[in-house]
Design an enzyme around this catalytic site. Structure first.
Site, PDB file in Angstrom:
ATOM      1  N   ASN A   9       0.864  -1.192   0.000  1.00 22.88           N
ATOM      2  CA  ASN A   9       0.000   0.000   0.000  1.00 22.88           C
ATOM      3  C   ASN A   9       0.893   1.232   0.000  1.00 22.88           C
ATOM      4  O   ASN A   9       1.422   1.632   1.033  1.00 22.88           O
ATOM      5  CB  ASN A   9      -0.919  -0.005   1.226  1.00 22.88           C
ATOM      6  CG  ASN A   9      -1.842   1.193   1.252  1.00 22.88           C
ATOM      7  OD1 ASN A   9      -1.993   1.908   0.260  1.00 22.88           O
ATOM      8  ND2 ASN A   9      -2.482   1.417   2.389  1.00 22.88           N
ATOM      9  N   TRP A  10       1.045   1.833  -1.188  1.00 22.01           N
ATOM     10  CA  TRP A  10       1.937   2.984  -1.308  1.00 22.01           C
ATOM     11  C   TRP A  10       1.360   4.242  -0.671  1.00 22.01           C
ATOM     12  O   TRP A  10       2.085   5.213  -0.460  1.00 22.01           O
ATOM     13  CB  TRP A  10       2.228   3.258  -2.788  1.00 22.01           C
ATOM     14  CG  TRP A  10       3.111   2.263  -3.457  1.00 22.01           C
ATOM     15  CD1 TRP A  10       3.625   1.114  -2.918  1.00 22.01           C
ATOM     16  CD2 TRP A  10       3.589   2.328  -4.800  1.00 22.01           C
ATOM     17  NE1 TRP A  10       4.393   0.441  -3.839  1.00 22.01           N
ATOM     18  CE2 TRP A  10       4.392   1.170  -5.016  1.00 22.01           C
ATOM     19  CE3 TRP A  10       3.421   3.226  -5.849  1.00 22.01           C
ATOM     20  CZ2 TRP A  10       5.017   0.919  -6.239  1.00 22.01           C
ATOM     21  CZ3 TRP A  10       4.040   2.966  -7.061  1.00 22.01           C
ATOM     22  CH2 TRP A  10       4.830   1.836  -7.252  1.00 22.01           C
ATOM     23  N   LYS A  11       0.057   4.246  -0.405  1.00 25.06           N
ATOM     24  CA  LYS A  11      -0.614   5.431   0.141  1.00 25.06           C
ATOM     25  C   LYS A  11      -0.326   6.644  -0.759  1.00 25.06           C
ATOM     26  O   LYS A  11      -0.240   6.494  -1.979  1.00 25.06           O
ATOM     27  CB  LYS A  11      -0.202   5.653   1.596  1.00 25.06           C
ATOM     28  CG  LYS A  11      -0.441   4.404   2.455  1.00 25.06           C
ATOM     29  CD  LYS A  11      -0.206   4.641   3.918  1.00 25.06           C
ATOM     30  CE  LYS A  11      -0.456   3.346   4.696  1.00 25.06           C
ATOM     31  NZ  LYS A  11      -0.315   3.549   6.155  1.00 25.06           N
ATOM     32  N   HIS A  97      -9.740   1.157   4.929  1.00 21.10           N
ATOM     33  CA  HIS A  97      -8.466   1.344   5.621  1.00 21.10           C
ATOM     34  C   HIS A  97      -8.663   2.279   6.813  1.00 21.10           C
ATOM     35  O   HIS A  97      -9.476   3.204   6.764  1.00 21.10           O
ATOM     36  CB  HIS A  97      -7.425   1.918   4.659  1.00 21.10           C
ATOM     37  CG  HIS A  97      -6.035   1.882   5.180  1.00 21.10           C
ATOM     38  ND1 HIS A  97      -5.557   2.824   6.071  1.00 21.10           N
ATOM     39  CD2 HIS A  97      -5.010   1.020   4.956  1.00 21.10           C
ATOM     40  CE1 HIS A  97      -4.300   2.534   6.364  1.00 21.10           C
ATOM     41  NE2 HIS A  97      -3.942   1.453   5.691  1.00 21.10           N
ATOM     42  N   GLU A  99      -7.100   4.714   7.889  1.00 26.53           N
ATOM     43  CA  GLU A  99      -6.940   6.135   7.567  1.00 26.53           C
ATOM     44  C   GLU A  99      -8.193   6.690   6.903  1.00 26.53           C
ATOM     45  O   GLU A  99      -8.576   7.846   7.138  1.00 26.53           O
ATOM     46  CB  GLU A  99      -5.715   6.324   6.665  1.00 26.53           C
ATOM     47  CG  GLU A  99      -4.410   6.006   7.388  1.00 26.53           C
ATOM     48  CD  GLU A  99      -3.254   5.685   6.461  1.00 26.53           C
ATOM     49  OE1 GLU A  99      -2.177   5.350   6.982  1.00 26.53           O
ATOM     50  OE2 GLU A  99      -3.437   5.743   5.225  1.00 26.53           O
ATOM     51  N   GLU A 169      -5.858  -4.576  10.799  1.00 27.14           N
ATOM     52  CA  GLU A 169      -4.934  -3.514  11.198  1.00 27.14           C
ATOM     53  C   GLU A 169      -5.059  -3.240  12.700  1.00 27.14           C
ATOM     54  O   GLU A 169      -6.082  -2.717  13.139  1.00 27.14           O
ATOM     55  CB  GLU A 169      -5.274  -2.207  10.486  1.00 27.14           C
ATOM     56  CG  GLU A 169      -5.281  -2.225   8.979  1.00 27.14           C
ATOM     57  CD  GLU A 169      -5.673  -0.850   8.458  1.00 27.14           C
ATOM     58  OE1 GLU A 169      -4.770  -0.086   8.126  1.00 27.14           O
ATOM     59  OE2 GLU A 169      -6.879  -0.541   8.425  1.00 27.14           O
ATOM     60  N   GLY A 175       2.453   3.452  14.757  1.00 28.62           N
ATOM     61  CA  GLY A 175       2.887   4.809  15.070  1.00 28.62           C
ATOM     62  C   GLY A 175       2.655   5.231  16.507  1.00 28.62           C
ATOM     63  O   GLY A 175       2.689   6.418  16.829  1.00 28.62           O
ATOM     64  N   SER A 215       2.463  -2.685  10.636  1.00 24.60           N
ATOM     65  CA  SER A 215       3.890  -2.371  10.547  1.00 24.60           C
ATOM     66  C   SER A 215       4.745  -3.602  10.251  1.00 24.60           C
ATOM     67  O   SER A 215       5.697  -3.914  10.967  1.00 24.60           O
ATOM     68  CB  SER A 215       4.364  -1.708  11.848  1.00 24.60           C
ATOM     69  OG  SER A 215       3.673  -0.502  12.071  1.00 24.60           O
ATOM     70  N   GLY A 236       2.657  -1.005   4.497  1.00 23.71           N
ATOM     71  CA  GLY A 236       2.725   0.422   4.219  1.00 23.71           C
ATOM     72  C   GLY A 236       4.133   0.876   3.898  1.00 23.71           C
ATOM     73  O   GLY A 236       4.648   0.669   2.804  1.00 23.71           O
ATOM     74  N   GLY A 237       4.791   1.510   4.868  1.00 24.72           N
ATOM     75  CA  GLY A 237       6.098   2.127   4.652  1.00 24.72           C
ATOM     76  C   GLY A 237       7.143   1.207   4.053  1.00 24.72           C
ATOM     77  O   GLY A 237       7.918   1.622   3.183  1.00 24.72           O
TER      78      GLY A 237
END
Length: 253
Positions: A9-11, A97, A99, A169, A175, A215, A236-237
């Site tokens: 997921n590049w967001k 998601h 977010e 998730e 975070g 993560s 994600g990251g």
């Protein structure tokens, strides 16, 4: 055997040129994938056609949208409908998601509408669920996630439900400085599968891939994916770094 999936997921990251370069580098690595393993790149809307072209001649690679609108068409400036995604050959779409739920106030009812539109176009939804820190600290995570599943998915027939991919998730571990263990991941994945079994039956529930979205990194992917009910990750990251994402791909069961 259930599909084992590494979903990137590049967001809202990378320019077109950076994204194209990253895809090229990952594909050139020629990471061995078995028949039951799938890599999915969820890229920003402007990159969907490019990404689909990149993976067109590759086995076990696909592209996903990161979202879609919950109405079929109409005066919704800036939105993208599932029919539009289908028209450019997109086979997967992330919905719900954390977010999107938090920043855009998406509801379980809206996600149910998205599910129906996506399935109607033959697009597989990657349905996200998971609890925030306050719910985890109160020990109410199981009922919280069950409500998300029930209000968005329980209207489906079993033959529709088997087309789903679920992504769990643990929002409280993203975070926040807190860490979800592999045991906690497996525990919730097992609960989700039990909920699906009670609603749709054992065969359907056992065929649905459930991904972990907390993560995931190259260093912890193999341990997390070792859980019986953990069928890969929504990343994600780490998906923005070639070496990290390749390590995650290699960690699939």
């Amino acid at each position: 055997m259930r599909k084992q999936i590494a979903a990137a997921n590049w967001k809202m990251n990378l320019t077109y040129q950076q994204g194209e370069k990253l895809l090229d580098e990952i594909l050139k690595a020629k990471t061995p994938l078995h028949f039951h393993q799938q890599v999915i790149f969820a890229v920003p809307f402007p990159y969907l056609i490019m990404a689909n072209s990149e993976v067109a001649n590759e086995s076990n690679y696909s592209v996903a949208a990161q979202n879609c609108h919950h109405k079929k068409s109409g005066a919704f400036t800036g939105e993208v409908a599932p029919e539009m995604l289908y028209s450019i050959g997109i086979k997967y779409c992330i919905i719900g998601h954390s977010e999107r739920r938090e920043y855009f106030n998406e509801t379980n009812a809206q996600l149910a509408e998205k599910i129906d539109l996506l399935l109607g176009q033959g697009i597989q939804p990657i349905f996200c669920c998971g609890e925030p820190l306050s719910i985890r600290e109160a020990g109410s995570q199981n009922s919280y996630v069950e409500t998300q599943l029930a209000e968005s998915l329980f209207h489906l027939q079993p033959d529709q439900a088997e087309k789903l991919i679920i992504a769990y998730e643990p929002i409280w571990a993203i975070g926040t400085g807190k860490t979800a263990s592999a045991e906690q991941a497996q525990e919730m994945h097992a609960h989700i599968r039990t909920v699906l079994k009670e609603k749709f039956g054992n065969d359907i529930a056992d065929s649905i891939s459930i991904l972990y979205g907390g993560s995931v990194k190259g260093a912890n992917a193999r341990e997390i994916f070792s859980g019986e009910d953990v069928d890969g990750g929504l990343v994600g990251g780490a998906s923005l770094v070639k070496e990290e994402f390749i390590a995650i791909m290699e960690a699939l069961k």
